[in-house]
Design an enzyme around this catalytic site. Structure first.
Site, PDB file in Angstrom:
ATOM      1  NE  ARG A  90      -3.357   2.516   2.692  1.00  8.77           N
ATOM      2  CZ  ARG A  90      -4.268   2.768   3.627  1.00  8.77           C
ATOM      3  NH1 ARG A  90      -4.550   1.863   4.541  1.00  8.77           N
ATOM      4  NH2 ARG A  90      -4.898   3.925   3.654  1.00  8.77           N
ATOM      5  CB  CYS A 164     -18.139   0.142   0.267  1.00  6.12           C
ATOM      6  SG  CYS A 164     -17.044   1.557   0.557  1.00  6.12           S
ATOM      7  CE1 TYR A 244     -11.213   6.072  -1.132  1.00  6.34           C
ATOM      8  CE2 TYR A 244     -13.415   6.083  -0.169  1.00  6.34           C
ATOM      9  CZ  TYR A 244     -12.108   5.648  -0.158  1.00  6.34           C
ATOM     10  OH  TYR A 244     -11.682   4.777   0.817  1.00  6.34           O
TER      11      TYR A 244
END
Length: 421
Positions: A90, A164, A244
């Site tokens: 990551r 999610c 996002y």
């Protein structure tokens, strides 16, 4: 009822355990199996998990294994919460894209593609093991990028639904602002995973009063601050975008910001070390406050709700999930995976009807769906050219030289995870 959690050694897991304990009437688990190749983490996490169950008088049995086949055998549902390559991978996803002037983020842009390439083959292998061992089990995918991973699962014929925590986070936040119970708040949630908008906030159900204009008028500053967006963006849109969307609406600003501080992965890695030390304390019998900073808020409530609906009648009839489009958004193919409100039951998820979308949203959804098509093709078949095409198609990249440079960096940083490289 038996559930298996693949990736059960994650520091997220006590959040999930806490939800299972509190909501045992909704989801009466008799056996919970934590599956993870990291035996040392499993020992720490499972010890805390058993203490949480004991403190809350949950009679369910918690077992552990490093063997996927053994862990998923006879399970009614299998939850996937994987991070292939761990925080080290990551950290790379969040740093090398910045060298090309692009956002470095773990689920979108070039970093998100890298994660998809590492993750899809692993998830499909696990799903095949589930199918061989227990073909009736539901697979609930919380592994990012959820949209691409869920599409890979569905395309391969698995019983899968993607999950999610973005939508449930908004629901809880709006409920607090409105001073009502979360169950009273229904979201007009539309888009793709990590590319979604709340077009309406309704009280009482899908046909209830839309109080979004009131929310924006009275709490616009707080909502914008939570999104880390300029209030003007929210006001001009008149809707609430997922945080996002900041990577799209303020791309250059975000790139400059990311270049001035440690990566989120570095922060999380330090946090995970501290959490695992806490989990080893035999006196700890509840999830620590630090876990809230790790991310994944309300994941447990969403997971319990979804599993209860798929396995029985205990969950909410309507939930936000990732599933096949099947005509819901007419500008997308039926086999695109979208994130919308859906009716969920033993037969899976069926999206609710969505009003015609403004081209402002439909256009971006179409663009990112095209990228996801190419990303999944690259994950399934490999090859430098497929990686390049996916990067070139992504609206956060979209330039030849950027796509070329990012392709080379992606392959170089992920070679050990790419069988074809």
């Amino acid at each position: 009822m038996k559930l298996a959690v693949v990736g059960g050694g994650s520091t997220y897991t006590p959040e999930l355990i806490d939800g299972f304990a509190r909501l045992r009437d909704t989801l009466p688990i008799e056996e919970l199996v934590l599956v993870d190749p990291a035996a040392d983490r499993l020992e720490l996490v499972s010890g805390l998990a058993r203490r949480i169950f004991a403190k809350q008088d949950h009679a369910g049995k918690i077992t552990t294994t490093t063997d996927i086949d053994a862990g998923v055998a006879d399970a009614d549902a299998v939850l996937l919460q994987l991070r292939v390559g761990g925080q080290a991978a990551r950290n790379q996803d969040e740093t090398w894209p910045l060298e090309c002037g692009c956002v470095g983020q773990e689920t979108t842009g070039a970093g998100g593609l890298a994660k998809a390439l590492r993750t899809v083959p692993v998830v499909l292998d696990i799903a095949e093991r589930v199918r061989r061992t227990n073909p009736d089990a539901w697979i609930i995918d919380f592994t990012n990028p959820v949209g691409i991973v869920t599409r890979a699962l569905l395309q391969a014929g698995h019983k899968a639904v993607g999950l999610c925590n973005v939508a449930i986070g908004f629901q809880r936040k709006f409920a607090r602002l409105l001073e009502v119970e979360p169950g009273q708040v229904h979201l007009d949630h539309v888009g793709l995973n990590h590319l979604s908008w709340e077009l309406g906030v309704r009280l009482g159900g899908p046909d209830g009063e839309n109080v979004l204009p009131k929310l924006l008028a009275e709490h616009g500053d707080a909502i914008a601050d939570d999104l880390r967006m300029d209030r003007r963006i929210v006001d001009r849109l008149g809707v609430v975008p997922s945080y996002y969307l900041r990577y799209f609406y303020a791309h250059d600003e975000v790139v400059r910001e990311l270049g001035t501080k440690p990566s989120r992965a570095a922060e999380v890695a330090a946090m995970e070390k501290e959490l695992l030390e806490m989990y080893g304390d035999p006196a700890l019998d509840e999830k620590p406050e630090l876990l809230a900073k790790r991310g994944g808020a309300f994941y447990s409530e969403a997971a319990v709700d979804l599993a209860a609906s798929l396995l029985g009648d205990g969950g909410s009839p309507v939930q936000v999930v990732n599933t096949y489009n099947n005509g819901t958004l007419p500008f997308l193919p039926d086999d695109a995976v979208i994130e919308v409100q859906a009716r969920v039951g033993r037969d899976g998820a069926t999206p609710l009807a969505v009003p015609a979308l403004d081209p402002l949203y439909a256009g971006l959804i179409s663009n990112v769906t095209a990228y996801e098509d190419l990303a999944l093709e690259a994950a399934l078949r490999g090859g430098r050219d497929r990686v390049f095409k996916a990067l070139l198609a992504h609206p956060l990249i979209g330039q030849f030289d950027y796509a070329e440079g990012l392709t080379d960096r992606l392959i170089a940083h992920n070679r050990e995870h790419l069988a074809w490289a």
